[in-house]
Design an enzyme around this catalytic site. Structure first.
Site, PDB file in Angstrom:
ATOM      1  N   ALA A  28       0.855  -1.192   0.000  1.00 29.04           N
ATOM      2  CA  ALA A  28       0.000   0.000   0.000  1.00 29.04           C
ATOM      3  C   ALA A  28       0.889   1.239   0.000  1.00 29.04           C
ATOM      4  O   ALA A  28       2.004   1.210   0.534  1.00 29.04           O
ATOM      5  CB  ALA A  28      -0.882  -0.021   1.238  1.00 29.04           C
ATOM      6  N   GLU A  46       4.317  -5.270   7.052  1.00 30.86           N
ATOM      7  CA  GLU A  46       3.487  -4.198   7.615  1.00 30.86           C
ATOM      8  C   GLU A  46       3.872  -3.819   9.042  1.00 30.86           C
ATOM      9  O   GLU A  46       3.853  -2.638   9.406  1.00 30.86           O
ATOM     10  CB  GLU A  46       2.003  -4.593   7.588  1.00 30.86           C
ATOM     11  N   GLU A  89      -0.439  -9.329  -0.818  1.00 30.75           N
ATOM     12  CA  GLU A  89      -1.879  -9.610  -0.643  1.00 30.75           C
ATOM     13  C   GLU A  89      -2.581  -9.747  -1.999  1.00 30.75           C
ATOM     14  O   GLU A  89      -3.450 -10.596  -2.163  1.00 30.75           O
ATOM     15  CB  GLU A  89      -2.519  -8.508   0.213  1.00 30.75           C
ATOM     16  N   GLY A  95       0.702  -5.094   0.738  1.00 28.58           N
ATOM     17  CA  GLY A  95      -0.426  -5.144  -0.191  1.00 28.58           C
ATOM     18  C   GLY A  95      -0.061  -5.836  -1.497  1.00 28.58           C
ATOM     19  O   GLY A  95      -0.922  -6.455  -2.137  1.00 28.58           O
TER      20      GLY A  95
HETATM   21  N1  3HC Z   1       4.638   3.454  -0.023  1.00 29.50           N
HETATM   22  C1  3HC Z   1       5.064   4.631  -0.520  1.00 29.50           C
HETATM   23  N2  3HC Z   1       6.299   4.820  -1.013  1.00 29.50           N
HETATM   24  C2  3HC Z   1       7.129   3.767  -1.009  1.00 29.50           C
HETATM   25  C3  3HC Z   1       6.745   2.511  -0.507  1.00 29.50           C
HETATM   26  C4  3HC Z   1       5.430   2.373   0.012  1.00 29.50           C
HETATM   27  N3  3HC Z   1       4.971   1.206   0.482  1.00 29.50           N
HETATM   28  N4  3HC Z   1       7.790   1.677  -0.643  1.00 29.50           N
HETATM   29  C5  3HC Z   1       8.785   2.378  -1.193  1.00 29.50           C
HETATM   30  N5  3HC Z   1       8.391   3.645  -1.426  1.00 29.50           N
HETATM   31  C6  3HC Z   1       9.154   4.739  -2.042  1.00 29.50           C
HETATM   32  C7  3HC Z   1      10.316   5.196  -1.178  1.00 29.50           C
HETATM   33  O1  3HC Z   1       9.891   6.149  -0.233  1.00 29.50           O
HETATM   34  C8  3HC Z   1      11.268   5.769  -2.195  1.00 29.50           C
HETATM   35  O2  3HC Z   1      10.775   7.046  -2.530  1.00 29.50           O
HETATM   36  P1  3HC Z   1      11.788   8.222  -3.008  1.00 29.50           P
HETATM   37  O3  3HC Z   1      12.416   7.703  -4.250  1.00 29.50           O
HETATM   38  O4  3HC Z   1      10.875   9.368  -3.187  1.00 29.50           O
HETATM   39  O5  3HC Z   1      12.765   8.400  -1.882  1.00 29.50           O
HETATM   40  C9  3HC Z   1      11.057   4.857  -3.412  1.00 29.50           C
HETATM   41  O6  3HC Z   1       9.784   4.225  -3.203  1.00 29.50           O
HETATM   42  C10 3HC Z   1      12.093   3.783  -3.565  1.00 29.50           C
HETATM   43  O7  3HC Z   1      12.213   3.082  -2.330  1.00 29.50           O
HETATM   44  P2  3HC Z   1      13.619   2.619  -1.766  1.00 29.50           P
HETATM   45  O8  3HC Z   1      14.579   3.750  -1.827  1.00 29.50           O
HETATM   46  O9  3HC Z   1      13.369   1.980  -0.450  1.00 29.50           O
HETATM   47  O10 3HC Z   1      14.041   1.545  -2.872  1.00 29.50           O
HETATM   48  P3  3HC Z   1      14.720   0.129  -2.675  1.00 29.50           P
HETATM   49  O11 3HC Z   1      14.845  -0.466  -4.003  1.00 29.50           O
HETATM   50  O12 3HC Z   1      15.936   0.246  -1.804  1.00 29.50           O
HETATM   51  O13 3HC Z   1      13.663  -0.743  -1.816  1.00 29.50           O
HETATM   52  C11 3HC Z   1      11.525  -1.689  -1.265  1.00 29.50           C
HETATM   53  C12 3HC Z   1      12.404  -1.033  -2.351  1.00 29.50           C
HETATM   54  C13 3HC Z   1      12.129  -3.047  -0.855  1.00 29.50           C
HETATM   55  C14 3HC Z   1      10.166  -1.884  -1.853  1.00 29.50           C
HETATM   56  C15 3HC Z   1      11.470  -0.779  -0.004  1.00 29.50           C
HETATM   57  O14 3HC Z   1      11.129   0.535  -0.422  1.00 29.50           O
HETATM   58  C16 3HC Z   1      10.452  -1.200   1.013  1.00 29.50           C
HETATM   59  O15 3HC Z   1      10.740  -2.050   1.827  1.00 29.50           O
HETATM   60  N6  3HC Z   1       9.253  -0.566   0.988  1.00 29.50           N
HETATM   61  C17 3HC Z   1       8.229  -0.760   1.979  1.00 29.50           C
HETATM   62  C18 3HC Z   1       7.533  -2.078   1.820  1.00 29.50           C
HETATM   63  C19 3HC Z   1       6.429  -2.174   2.841  1.00 29.50           C
HETATM   64  O16 3HC Z   1       6.610  -2.006   4.035  1.00 29.50           O
HETATM   65  N7  3HC Z   1       5.221  -2.499   2.364  1.00 29.50           N
HETATM   66  C20 3HC Z   1       4.058  -2.603   3.193  1.00 29.50           C
HETATM   67  C21 3HC Z   1       3.276  -1.319   3.118  1.00 29.50           C
HETATM   68  S1  3HC Z   1       1.889  -1.323   4.211  1.00 29.50           S
HETATM   69  C22 3HC Z   1       0.736  -2.231   3.370  1.00 29.50           C
HETATM   70  O17 3HC Z   1       0.986  -2.747   2.307  1.00 29.50           O
HETATM   71  C23 3HC Z   1      -0.593  -2.331   4.033  1.00 29.50           C
HETATM   72  C24 3HC Z   1      -1.500  -3.302   3.344  1.00 29.50           C
HETATM   73  O18 3HC Z   1      -1.473  -4.523   4.003  1.00 29.50           O
HETATM   74  C25 3HC Z   1      -2.917  -2.782   3.312  1.00 29.50           C
END
Ligand code: 3HC
Length: 688
Positions: A60, A122, A102, A99
């Protein structure tokens, strides 16, 4: 266009296209929902879902978490995919997280490339899966594995995902394989939501709770995730989804989720300021001066990032010691299976150690990690200046010494910058990049480029005693010593700070790093120390007694036989004796009072650091405290935490403490300004 669709005969292709990582925001949700309806209308026999670029979908869009939820909601999108009469296949090439995972689980089949990862991180953002993950994952992989993945947040690689039966196949080209799946076979796969939930198992749930409590103490989300999984085992699927969604929405607006999001985005935002446009120097060969623990750790970090390293030492014994120190790190990495024998050999081949600086004559960056003495540093910089190319960047890893004075030893001080690593340098993520008065942009750009190569979190600091992190640390220790001298024991102080969320308190931490370093610092500061500032002599007494920390078998604690820590009554008596000599009454501080004093002392010092322009932003202080000093991440860093208390409440309490000691508790003008104006500390900067 965040989602694109096309069809070839009766096969639909849906691609998520939301760079850089296909975060699932409103437009992606809408695009996916439209694609479900499109595939049904077109009577396609399958839909193959993929992600454009380096991710399937990163979850998400966490940037939307501060806004009210917007339709269509993700659980409804998942249900539409899962319940559609057109079977979807997830072709995963890249990360499928949160997500993203998911969506994949709502598909009838999942095929993954060997490079991919799938997981539910998450909880690392302080929330739980909020779009069916807590219900679909246990149905696919069983209760134990699902609880582990959801409560710890660690993603699985392709091999592990296949073993867990989370994916049906691992293939080089998941899109092609998805096309090849037999239509009949695909039609026989039961939609995930129709699968039976696993049987409740109290022992498995109890183990998951205990593991999460141990690995993520104080954090709410992992335990709440386990609650939701457990409750879902005995209610119908859609009812369980409602409970999951309610918990997700509640947590996402809570303090811990806000703090964890703050740190997540702060870490990603830690880059060179836009004003620095210079090109960094080449980083293929780096010289490291000094092969002690710190120098060896830095050398190993550089080797890990693929660079060639020349370790420079004063004599042949030093060369042997330095090589052995790097070898120790290589051996530890081999033992932890972080590298294999070939990786170890490759690192050894890229390492050279020498006494002759000419060996580094083509290195464009040198990092000095020699003994903390101005004379030693000046000598090293003179030699580096003579031996390295004229444009090479000369960095010092000093923790406290004046970088301007070091820079003055070379003809071109714009080449000199501070690169302050944290021990162990190959593990700790923080890198303070210290800008001297004459440091040039090429040197700064090189610092940031190096941080990127090493995957470290860079924070720009200006010169002062201790820069950002160690200056806050010094005040933290001073507040701890004062509490100790005036009434507590080191173990009471440590316990109070562990309850706050530190993995260990200040005394145990100092025992690990050694009391001699801080002692040498105090002697260095003797000449300039404010004579009106109260001086707590206990640490000096410890050094006189030879209690230098774990390495000598005793410091604030005793370590009989080199083992675990044991409280030492002699140490507690030192404070009683010293306060008696100083004719001070002792107070019985509660854990809450101890915590308040230590935390307020740090906040007040950090506010001065910000006010003086030593740190550029409050966010940078958050990064320093979390990535270099063990401040609890789920509190969002020191200044984020300060804003949860509020500048007004902080100043009111500091006014009370100032009555005890007007020098130590002199209130930072920045806090006073924030308290008066209501401006958040997060947005505050130097007075204009
Ligand atoms: N939401 C919004 N922005 C995100 C994001 C997310 N989930 N994941 C990554 N981004 C953005 C980063 O902020 C960054 O933005 P920027 O370029 O403006 O600085 C850009 O994407 C690239 O991210 P990284 O620099 O971290 O790139 P990497 O290649 O090193 O890593 C990744 C990529 C492994 C996907 C890492 O970004 C990551 O771990 N992201 C979070 C994953 C996460 O926690 N997902 C769960 C979200 S909560 C959810 O899904 C709820 C659901 O169950 C309803």
């Amino acid at each position: 266009m965040s989602v694109t669709t096309r069809s070839e005969a009766d096969v639909g292709y849906v691609e998520i296209d939301n760079p850089p990582v296909n975060a699932i925001g409103q437009s992606v949700r809408q695009g996916l929902l439209d694609a479900v309806r499109w595939a049904e209308k077109e009577k396609l026999t399958r839909v193959i879902l993929s992600g454009k670029g380096r991710a399937f979908a990163a979850g998400a869009d966490a940037r939307e978490f501060d806004l009210p939820p917007q339709e269509p909601h993700l659980p409804d999108v998942m249900n539409a995919i899962d319940e559609s009469f057109v079977p979807w296949i997830a072709a995963i090439d890249g990360v499928a997280l949160g997500g993203g995972a998911e969506i994949a689980m709502a598909c009838r089949m999942r095929i993954m490339s060997p490079r991919s990862q799938i997981g539910m991180p998450e909880v690392t953002l302080g929330v739980i899966p909020g779009a069916g993950g807590t219900q679909r994952l246990p149905r696919l992989v069983g209760l134990e594995k699902a609880l582990e993945m959801i409560s710890l947040g660690k993603p699985l690689g392709a091999k592990a995902a296949l073993a867990a039966k989370l994916v049906h196949a691992v293939e080089e080209d998941p899109l092609e394989e998805a096309y090849m799946v037999n239509t009949e076979e695909l039609g026989c796969i039961v939609p995930t939501w129709e699968l039976p939930a696993p049987q409740p198992d109290a022992a498995v749930i109890d183990t998951a709770r205990k593991t999460a409590a141990r690995k993520t103490p104080n954090q709410i989300a992992p335990q709440r995730a386990i609650d939701v999984v457990e409750a879902g085992l005995s209610v119908p699927f859609h009812e369980a989804l409602k409970a999951e969604r309610a918990t997700f929405l509640e947590l996402r607006k809570g303090d811990q989720a806000r703090a964890l999001r703050h740190i997540f985005f702060a870490e990603r935002g830690a880059k060179a300021p836009e004003s620095i446009t210079a090109e960094p120097v080449a980083l293929d060969h780096v010289a490291v001066v000094g092969g002690g623990t710190m120098g060896a750790g830095i050398a190993y970090a550089l080797l890990n990032a693929g660079m060639r390293v020349t370790l420079l030492e004063t004599d042949e014994d030093g060369v042997a010691r330095a090589t052995a120190n790097v070898e120790k790190v290589i051996a530890a990495s081999l033992k932890r299976k972080l590298i294999d024998e070939a990786g170890a050999e490759d690192r050894r081949e890229r390492l050279a150690a020498a006494t002759d600086y000419a060996q580094a004559s083509d290195a464009m960056l040198a990092i000095e990690a020699a003994f903390e003495s101005m004379e030693v540093k000046k000598d090293v910089f003179t030699k580096l200046d003579a031996a390295l190319p004229k444009g090479a960047i000369l960095a010092t890893n000093t923790s406290y010494l004046d970088i301007n004075e070091i820079a003055a030893t070379v003809p071109d001080p714009s080449r000199v910058v501070g690169l302050h690593f944290f021990a162990p340098a190959h593990i700790m993520k923080l890198l303070e990049i210290v800008r001297g008065d004459r440091t040039g942009d090429v040197a700064l750009a090189t610092g940031f480029a190096l941080a990127k190569k090493l995957r470290k979190v860079p924070v720009l600091a200006r010169v002062c005693d201790g820069f950002i992190g160690n200056r806050i640390l010094a005040r933290y220790r001073e507040a701890a010593d004062t509490v100790f001298m005036d009434g507590s024991t080191p173990w009471e102080v440590d316990a109070a700070m562990e309850e706050f969320g530190y993995a260990m308190g200040p005394y145990e931490a100092q025992d690990l790093s050694g009391l001699d370093i801080a002692h040498a610092n105090r002697r260095r500061q003797d000449a300039t120390r404010d004579p009106n500032r109260r001086y707590i002599p206990i640490a000096d007494r410890m050094v006189e007694l030879g209690k230098l920390g774990k390495k000598t078998g005793a410091g604030w604690y005793r370590y009989p036989g080199g083992g675990g820590k044991v409280e030492d009554p002699i140490v507690a008596d030192l404070a009683i004796e010293e306060s008696h000599l100083a004719k001070r009454d002792r107070t019985d501080y509660s854990a809450e009072e101890i915590r308040e004093r230590l935390v307020l002392a740090m906040i007040n010092e950090a506010a001065d650091i910000l006010d003086e322009g030593i740190a550029q932003t409050a966010r940078d202080i958050d990064l320093v405290t979390v990535f270099g000093y063990g401040f609890p991440r789920w509190r969002g860093g020191l200044m984020h935490h300060a804003d949860t208390i509020g500048a007004k409440a902080i100043v009111a309490r500091l006014e009370e403490l100032r009555k005890e000691d007007p020098v130590a508790w002199k209130i930072s003008p920045l806090l006073e300004r924030c308290a008066a104006s209501g401006q958040p500390i997060a947005e505050a900067g130097p007075a204009t």
